[in-house]
Scaffold this motif. Structure first.
Motif, PDB file in Angstrom:
ATOM      1  N   THR A  40       0.855  -1.180   0.000  1.00 54.59           N
ATOM      2  CA  THR A  40       0.000   0.000   0.000  1.00 54.59           C
ATOM      3  C   THR A  40       0.892   1.231   0.000  1.00 54.59           C
ATOM      4  O   THR A  40       1.713   1.416   0.902  1.00 54.59           O
ATOM      5  N   VAL A  41       0.746   2.067  -1.022  1.00 58.44           N
ATOM      6  CA  VAL A  41       1.592   3.252  -1.177  1.00 58.44           C
ATOM      7  C   VAL A  41       1.032   4.438  -0.412  1.00 58.44           C
ATOM      8  O   VAL A  41       1.775   5.199   0.217  1.00 58.44           O
ATOM      9  N   PHE A  42      -0.301   4.600  -0.437  1.00 66.73           N
ATOM     10  CA  PHE A  42      -0.913   5.810   0.116  1.00 66.73           C
ATOM     11  C   PHE A  42      -2.330   5.490   0.549  1.00 66.73           C
ATOM     12  O   PHE A  42      -3.058   4.776  -0.154  1.00 66.73           O
ATOM     13  N   GLU A  43      -2.743   6.011   1.714  1.00 69.21           N
ATOM     14  CA  GLU A  43      -4.116   5.903   2.195  1.00 69.21           C
ATOM     15  C   GLU A  43      -4.540   7.224   2.804  1.00 69.21           C
ATOM     16  O   GLU A  43      -3.728   7.937   3.399  1.00 69.21           O
ATOM     17  N   ASP A  44      -5.820   7.541   2.674  1.00 66.18           N
ATOM     18  CA  ASP A  44      -6.332   8.758   3.291  1.00 66.18           C
ATOM     19  C   ASP A  44      -7.846   8.647   3.416  1.00 66.18           C
ATOM     20  O   ASP A  44      -8.464   7.718   2.879  1.00 66.18           O
ATOM     21  N   ARG A  45      -8.441   9.625   4.109  1.00 66.67           N
ATOM     22  CA  ARG A  45      -9.874   9.575   4.371  1.00 66.67           C
ATOM     23  C   ARG A  45     -10.711  10.199   3.264  1.00 66.67           C
ATOM     24  O   ARG A  45     -11.912   9.947   3.193  1.00 66.67           O
ATOM     25  N   THR A  46     -10.120  11.057   2.460  1.00 65.35           N
ATOM     26  CA  THR A  46     -10.884  11.708   1.401  1.00 65.35           C
ATOM     27  C   THR A  46     -10.535  11.104   0.051  1.00 65.35           C
ATOM     28  O   THR A  46      -9.411  10.665  -0.182  1.00 65.35           O
ATOM     29  N   ASN A  47     -11.502  11.102  -0.845  1.00 63.38           N
ATOM     30  CA  ASN A  47     -11.367  10.423  -2.129  1.00 63.38           C
ATOM     31  C   ASN A  47     -10.429  11.160  -3.077  1.00 63.38           C
ATOM     32  O   ASN A  47     -10.219  12.367  -2.968  1.00 63.38           O
ATOM     33  N   ILE A  48      -9.882  10.409  -4.016  1.00 65.01           N
ATOM     34  CA  ILE A  48      -9.013  10.943  -5.066  1.00 65.01           C
ATOM     35  C   ILE A  48      -9.816  11.022  -6.359  1.00 65.01           C
ATOM     36  O   ILE A  48     -10.595  10.125  -6.685  1.00 65.01           O
ATOM     37  N   ALA A  49      -9.627  12.107  -7.111  1.00 59.43           N
ATOM     38  CA  ALA A  49     -10.360  12.308  -8.361  1.00 59.43           C
ATOM     39  C   ALA A  49      -9.582  11.804  -9.569  1.00 59.43           C
ATOM     40  O   ALA A  49     -10.155  11.199 -10.470  1.00 59.43           O
ATOM     41  N   THR A  50      -8.267  12.076  -9.638  1.00 55.22           N
ATOM     42  CA  THR A  50      -7.468  11.658 -10.790  1.00 55.22           C
ATOM     43  C   THR A  50      -6.130  11.113 -10.319  1.00 55.22           C
ATOM     44  O   THR A  50      -5.609  11.498  -9.270  1.00 55.22           O
ATOM     45  N   LEU A  51      -5.568  10.211 -11.115  1.00 57.90           N
ATOM     46  CA  LEU A  51      -4.248   9.637 -10.861  1.00 57.90           C
ATOM     47  C   LEU A  51      -3.504   9.548 -12.181  1.00 57.90           C
ATOM     48  O   LEU A  51      -4.027   9.020 -13.164  1.00 57.90           O
ATOM     49  N   SER A  52      -2.282  10.075 -12.218  1.00 54.74           N
ATOM     50  CA  SER A  52      -1.420   9.942 -13.388  1.00 54.74           C
ATOM     51  C   SER A  52       0.015   9.800 -12.905  1.00 54.74           C
ATOM     52  O   SER A  52       0.291   9.859 -11.699  1.00 54.74           O
ATOM     53  N   GLU A  53       0.932   9.617 -13.853  1.00 56.56           N
ATOM     54  CA  GLU A  53       2.350   9.422 -13.511  1.00 56.56           C
ATOM     55  C   GLU A  53       3.197  10.378 -14.323  1.00 56.56           C
ATOM     56  O   GLU A  53       2.923  10.636 -15.496  1.00 56.56           O
ATOM     57  N   SER A  54       4.229  10.940 -13.697  1.00 58.46           N
ATOM     58  CA  SER A  54       5.144  11.830 -14.402  1.00 58.46           C
ATOM     59  C   SER A  54       6.504  11.771 -13.734  1.00 58.46           C
ATOM     60  O   SER A  54       6.604  11.942 -12.512  1.00 58.46           O
ATOM     61  N   GLU A  55       7.526  11.487 -14.517  1.00 57.29           N
ATOM     62  CA  GLU A  55       8.912  11.463 -14.037  1.00 57.29           C
ATOM     63  C   GLU A  55       9.088  10.544 -12.830  1.00 57.29           C
ATOM     64  O   GLU A  55       9.808  10.853 -11.886  1.00 57.29           O
ATOM     65  N   GLY A  56       8.396   9.394 -12.856  1.00 55.53           N
ATOM     66  CA  GLY A  56       8.527   8.425 -11.783  1.00 55.53           C
ATOM     67  C   GLY A  56       7.745   8.755 -10.530  1.00 55.53           C
ATOM     68  O   GLY A  56       7.852   8.036  -9.527  1.00 55.53           O
ATOM     69  N   GLN A  57       6.939   9.811 -10.551  1.00 53.07           N
ATOM     70  CA  GLN A  57       6.133  10.221  -9.405  1.00 53.07           C
ATOM     71  C   GLN A  57       4.648  10.048  -9.732  1.00 53.07           C
ATOM     72  O   GLN A  57       4.242  10.096 -10.898  1.00 53.07           O
ATOM     73  N   LEU A  58       3.837   9.856  -8.701  1.00 58.11           N
ATOM     74  CA  LEU A  58       2.391   9.774  -8.870  1.00 58.11           C
ATOM     75  C   LEU A  58       1.792  11.159  -8.656  1.00 58.11           C
ATOM     76  O   LEU A  58       2.123  11.841  -7.684  1.00 58.11           O
TER      77      LEU A  58
END
Length: 486
Positions: free
Chosen positions: A296-314
């Motif tokens: 598991t990389v990341f968890e939180d209480r509020t929802n995420i709208a978009t996910l993309s990748e750039s230069e090895g980062q999320l």
């Protein structure tokens, strides 16, 4: 921890049940990012503000708009005539410059330069000639939707071949132009699953399979996430590996990216009367595909709208409080899960359209001007410049020192005829100049589109153009253009 709950660290206190109407609303917030690309420019705008519907072109182009494409263009034409009439009155009263306004100047917002909010002021730019860009075109027979691009490959989903959405997967070698259909259909096509989301790296193809009707039964849809290794120089893929699966009463459909040998996917959850134990939360998981190690990389209480990748980062946009459209942009290190950069786009109730782009401390993003429109505004920010880059701009990509993006407008010929004009535009933040790289008439030339999920690249970006009828009259074609700044 079960799939219906979030770990204790991410579980809010005092969780309350909410109306069953919530789930479709949250689903459409993220659903535009799940389709690789839409079939036409107007549909692409609609997908940022409306849910996709399974079956036919509706899933790709979006449905539920109050105005159809032609009606929307007619309204734009009427609006253009109204603006032209007002400009004529203004010119008669006070005089006008004789030099024709550039597209940039026509579309600049009329904000006061002293306005307190820097993101509502136009960036003052001048028009210039474009940089030297080399282009290499590859033509695919038929209509294909671009799903992902890596250094070497581009992966496409074919138009749907059944009423439940199954479609073939094609892999294109961008270096040699060789192409191959690497899967004829979904792994679970006999169980009425279809291929939906799609991404690739130089080593792997990753795709989502989906079954259900998100409009009629939004809690009863099922999804599975698969990966397969690229074999024989792109001529085939290996046996599919099941990465994850769920039902939408527990988790939303996954947003996912693939970087080299690793895949990362995100799901949201929320309280629902259709699934006991569900709570507000979001989770990003990662898996090394060669050995199967998952974390598991990341968890939180509020929802995420978009996910993309750039230069090895999320790169994610995350809702502030699960109550409205306001988001914060976060850059996450996938190795540690740490948030390395945060940015407030100040979008308020205006929804972010598709994928914001980030490079260092420079950002470009588009917002929908209203909930019931496909009109957008493109914004830019770095350490010295912030504001509105161009009205009607969308889907920016950062390449070298430039930002490239799309516009589509109704303009009038000297004879007064309204027509759609589509452009690939560019912005140079160092010199505060803008330019037009390509200009086309959609009804004649098709519509060139950037690949909306592309991360930063030092030299290269990819455009795609779907035309319903080939120039030689032998059917539909999909043109891929690989552009490099020289």
């Amino acid at each position: 921890m079960t799939s219906a709950t979030i770990a204790a660290a991410g579980t809010p206190t005092g969780t309350r049940r909410i109306s069953d109407q919530w789930w479709p609303q949250v689903s459409w917030r993220i659903r535009d990012t799940l389709s690789s690309t839409e079939g036409n420019r107007a549909g692409r705008r609609r997908s940022a503000a409306r849910p996709h519907v399974r079956g036919g072109e509706g899933m790709e182009a979006g449905v539920g708009r109050p105005l159809g494409g032609r009606a929307q263009r007619r309204w734009r034409a009427v609006r253009g005539m109204m603006v032209a009439a007002m400009l004529a009155v203004a010119c008669a009263a006070g005089g006008c410059a004789t030099r024709a306004a550039t597209p940039q100047a026509r579309e600049k917002p009329g904000a006061d330069a002293t306005h307190a909010d820097p993101y509502e002021r136009p960036i003052q730019t001048s028009e210039t000639t474009p940089p030297v860009v080399s282009a290499k075109d590859v033509v695919l027979a038929g209509q294909w939707n671009l799903g992902g691009v890596s250094d070497r490959f581009a992966v496409f989903k074919g138009t749907e071949t059944s009423r439940f959405g199954d479609a073939p997967i094609l892999l294109l070698d961008l270096q040699t132009g060789k192409q191959a259909v690497v899967r004829d259909h979904a792994v679970n096509w006999q169980k009425r699953y279809g291929v939906l989301g799609l991404r690739c790296s130089d080593q792997w193809v990753v795709w989502e399979e989906f079954r259900g009707d998100e409009q009629k039964a939004p809690y009863d849809c099922e999804w599975k996430l698969y990966a397969a290794a690229i074999r024989d120089g792109g001529a085939a893929v290996g046996e599919p590996i099941l990465l994850d699966e769920s039902i939408t009463s527990i988790q939303t459909r996954p947003l996912f990216v693939v970087d080299g040998d690793e895949v990362f996917w995100m799901t949201n959850s929320a309280p629902s009367g259709h699934q006991e134990g569900t709570v507000w939360g979001t989770r990003i998981k990662g898996r090394r595909l060669p050995d199967g190690a998952t974390k598991t990389v990341f968890e939180d209480r509020t929802n995420i709208a978009t996910l993309s990748e750039s230069e090895g980062q999320l790169v994610v946009t995350q809702f502030r409080d699960n109550k409205n459209g306001a988001v914060v942009l976060k850059v996450i290190d996938p190795k540690s899960g740490a948030v390395t950069f945060e940015f407030d786009p100040r979008n308020g109730m205006k929804r972010i359209a598709h994928f914001p782009k980030v490079h260092g401390r420079s950002l470009a993003w588009a917002v929908l001007d209203a909930a019931d429109t496909d009109e957008t505004t493109l914004l830019y920010s770095d350490e010295t410049t912030s504001g509105v880059l161009e009205r009607d701009g969308i889907d920016p990509v950062m390449v070298g020192r430039y930002v490239f993006y799309e516009t589509l407008r109704v303009e009038r010929t000297p004879g007064g005829t309204a027509r759609d004009v589509q452009r690939i535009r560019g912005f140079d933040p160092e010199r505060l100049t803008c330019f037009t790289l390509y200009e086309s008439r959609p009804e004649i030339d098709g519509t060139w589109q950037t690949w909306m999920a592309q991360g930063y690249d030092a030299k290269r970006f990819v455009l795609v153009n779907n035309t319903p009828t080939g120039e030689d009259g032998q059917g539909s074609k999909t043109r891929i253009r690989v552009c490099e700044i020289e």
